[in-house]
Design a protein around this motif. Structure first.
Motif, PDB file in Angstrom:
ATOM      1  N   LEU A  58      40.057  28.594  26.518  1.00  0.00           N
ATOM      2  CA  LEU A  58      39.023  27.585  26.795  1.00  0.00           C
ATOM      3  C   LEU A  58      38.260  27.879  28.093  1.00  0.00           C
ATOM      4  N   ASP A  59      38.929  28.463  29.095  1.00  0.00           N
ATOM      5  CA  ASP A  59      38.232  28.861  30.330  1.00  0.00           C
ATOM      6  C   ASP A  59      37.094  29.814  29.987  1.00  0.00           C
ATOM      7  N   VAL A  60      37.421  30.812  29.183  1.00  0.00           N
ATOM      8  CA  VAL A  60      36.447  31.866  28.864  1.00  0.00           C
ATOM      9  C   VAL A  60      35.349  31.308  27.961  1.00  0.00           C
ATOM     10  N   SER A  80      30.586  32.013  38.759  1.00  0.00           N
ATOM     11  CA  SER A  80      31.597  31.271  38.009  1.00  0.00           C
ATOM     12  C   SER A  80      32.995  31.681  38.434  1.00  0.00           C
ATOM     13  N   GLU A  81      33.911  30.728  38.349  1.00  0.00           N
ATOM     14  CA  GLU A  81      35.320  31.047  38.597  1.00  0.00           C
ATOM     15  C   GLU A  81      35.763  32.211  37.706  1.00  0.00           C
ATOM     16  N   GLU A  82      35.194  32.281  36.524  1.00  0.00           N
ATOM     17  CA  GLU A  82      35.662  33.264  35.541  1.00  0.00           C
ATOM     18  C   GLU A  82      34.961  34.613  35.626  1.00  0.00           C
ATOM     19  N   GLN A  83      34.046  34.782  36.585  1.00  0.00           N
ATOM     20  CA  GLN A  83      33.319  36.053  36.725  1.00  0.00           C
ATOM     21  C   GLN A  83      33.532  36.579  38.134  1.00  0.00           C
ATOM     22  N   ILE A  99      29.882  27.380  39.245  1.00  0.00           N
ATOM     23  CA  ILE A  99      30.576  26.514  38.279  1.00  0.00           C
ATOM     24  C   ILE A  99      32.055  26.874  38.145  1.00  0.00           C
ATOM     25  N   ASP A 100      32.861  25.834  38.015  1.00  0.00           N
ATOM     26  CA  ASP A 100      34.231  25.968  37.517  1.00  0.00           C
ATOM     27  C   ASP A 100      34.109  25.447  36.083  1.00  0.00           C
ATOM     28  N   PRO A 101      33.959  26.361  35.118  1.00  0.00           N
ATOM     29  CA  PRO A 101      33.614  25.897  33.754  1.00  0.00           C
ATOM     30  C   PRO A 101      34.652  24.956  33.179  1.00  0.00           C
ATOM     31  N   LEU A 102      35.923  25.239  33.524  1.00  0.00           N
ATOM     32  CA  LEU A 102      37.003  24.391  33.003  1.00  0.00           C
ATOM     33  C   LEU A 102      38.009  24.205  34.128  1.00  0.00           C
ATOM     34  N   ASP A 103      38.044  23.017  34.682  1.00  0.00           N
ATOM     35  CA  ASP A 103      38.978  22.715  35.774  1.00  0.00           C
ATOM     36  C   ASP A 103      40.192  21.980  35.233  1.00  0.00           C
ATOM     37  N   GLY A 104      41.371  22.417  35.704  1.00  0.00           N
ATOM     38  CA  GLY A 104      42.608  21.770  35.243  1.00  0.00           C
ATOM     39  C   GLY A 104      43.213  22.501  34.065  1.00  0.00           C
ATOM     40  N   SER A 105      43.094  23.836  34.102  1.00  0.00           N
ATOM     41  CA  SER A 105      43.530  24.664  32.955  1.00  0.00           C
ATOM     42  C   SER A 105      44.959  24.368  32.497  1.00  0.00           C
ATOM     43  N   SER A 106      45.835  24.009  33.449  1.00  0.00           N
ATOM     44  CA  SER A 106      47.236  23.804  33.050  1.00  0.00           C
ATOM     45  C   SER A 106      47.390  22.564  32.181  1.00  0.00           C
TER      46      SER A 106
HETATM   47 MG   LIG Z   1      38.773  26.543  36.189  1.00  0.00          MG
END
Ligand SMILES: [Mg+2]
Ligand SMILES: O=P(O)(O)OC[C@H]1O[C@](O)(COP(=O)(O)O)[C@@H](O)[C@@H]1O
Ligand SMILES: [Mg+2]
Length: 319
Positions: A58-60, A80-83, A99-106
């Protein structure tokens, strides 16, 4: 005529299309999250980001969705956090968006609130220099929380606004034009499993909270730790409290866990605009800047009185 995804009334005209694109994408993200295990596998580990964090599917996916949506907008640089590095989107764009596209991954697989956090600056010609600057230069900061309700909380520097997504019409409706954080509270949020690693002033502050009525604060406290920064922020905006992710003695946690550009800076902007405070323990986050894209800073934010008290602990001699 169909209603726009968000009314333009309280949004600076130049930023409107960017905010609308964030809203439309977050509606799609919310729908994917709501399907959970009935849809695609969201919580599978698929790689590692430049910070060494495991990347979940989901992060990606969220990163790809926001990139695609913002490429069509007034955004020149996308961090981005993911790049690992800054992406160039629209070479004529006016803005730089982090952007943090998806925060709270856990929390992806456990049906607990997660979110998207974003920060916008005016773009400079140099990609990195557009982000490596004082947080006070943000023109917008905000987040979307995907919880029982999907809500957008955003500031453009004139108060903090809250919108809730109407699931029937798919329109974000303004519910609060100027949010205010309770000036004090009896709730604190910190990952207490790291107690032994914390710096002394943070231990002293939490010890005083735990001492309750018998301690120097003279009142009993309650503790919360969701593990999603957006969820903690939303709770604190709604009913006050304090959040701490301090620096600690673990390797790699010298500046805490949270990343300045796409986590601490926008959250600090939203909090301060609602009358709260956000610091690294002592110095306001909005006065700080980092020198790398994924640089971390300790983060303490929430009700003004509480955050001030933590700063006072930093000025006290260690016992
Ligand atoms: Mg994140
Ligand atoms: O697992 P810990 O150390 O308690 O850290 C929790 C913190 O990490 C985060 O999950 C980091 O964000 P990401 O999920 O975007 O990497 C925050 O949302 C949360 O406040
Ligand atoms: Mg995060």
């Amino acid at each position: 005529m169909t209603q726009p995804v968000i009314a333009p009334d309280h949004i600076p005209a130049d930023l409107y299309d960017v905010i609308a694109a964030l809203c439309r994408t977050s509606i799609d993200v919310a729908a994917i999250i709501a399907k959970g295990p009935l849809g695609q596998s969201l919580g599978n580990l698929v790689g590692e980001n430049s910070d060494g964090d495991g990347q979940k599917a989901l992060d990606v996916l969220c990163d790809e969705m926001f990139t695609a949506a913002l490429t069509r907008e007034n955004v020149r640089w996308y961090a981005s956090e993911e790049q690992e590095t800054v992406n160039s989107l629209n070479e004529n764009g006016k803005y730089a968006l982090a952007i943090d596209p998806l925060d709270g991954s856990s929390n992806i697989d456990v049906n607990v609130s997660i979110g998207t956090i974003f920060s916008i600056f005016e773009a400079k010609d140099d990609a990195e220099a557009s982000f490596l600057r004082p947080a006070s230069e943000q023109v917008c900061g905000g987040y979307v929380v995907y919880g029982p309700q999907t809500a957008l909380v955003v500031t453009f520097g004139a108060g903090t606004q809250m919108y809730v997504l109407d699931p029937d019409t798919k329109v974000f409706i303004l519910v609060e034009e100027k949010m205010t954080i309770a000036p004090t509270s009896k709730e604190f949020a910190i990952n207490a499993s790291n107690y032994r690693h914390w710096v002394q002033p943070v231990r002293a502050y939490v010890d005083n909270c735990l001492a309750g009525k018998d301690g120097p604060h003279g009142k009993d406290y309650n503790m919360r730790w969701v593990g999603s920064l957006v969820a903690e922020t939303h709770r604190i905006l709604s009913r006050g409290g304090i959040f701490l992710y301090p620096s600690d003695a673990r390797k790699g946690y010298e500046n805490g866990r949270l990343r300045m550009i796409y986590e601490c800076a926008p959250i600090a902007f939203v909090i301060e605009q609602a009358g709260g405070r956000a610091t690294d323990g002592e110095t306001p986050i909005l006065e700080r800047q980092v020198d790398t894209l994924h640089g971390r800073v300790p983060l303490v934010f929430g009700s003004a009185e509480k955050v001030t008290r933590v700063a006072e602990h930093h000025n006290m001699p260690a016992v």
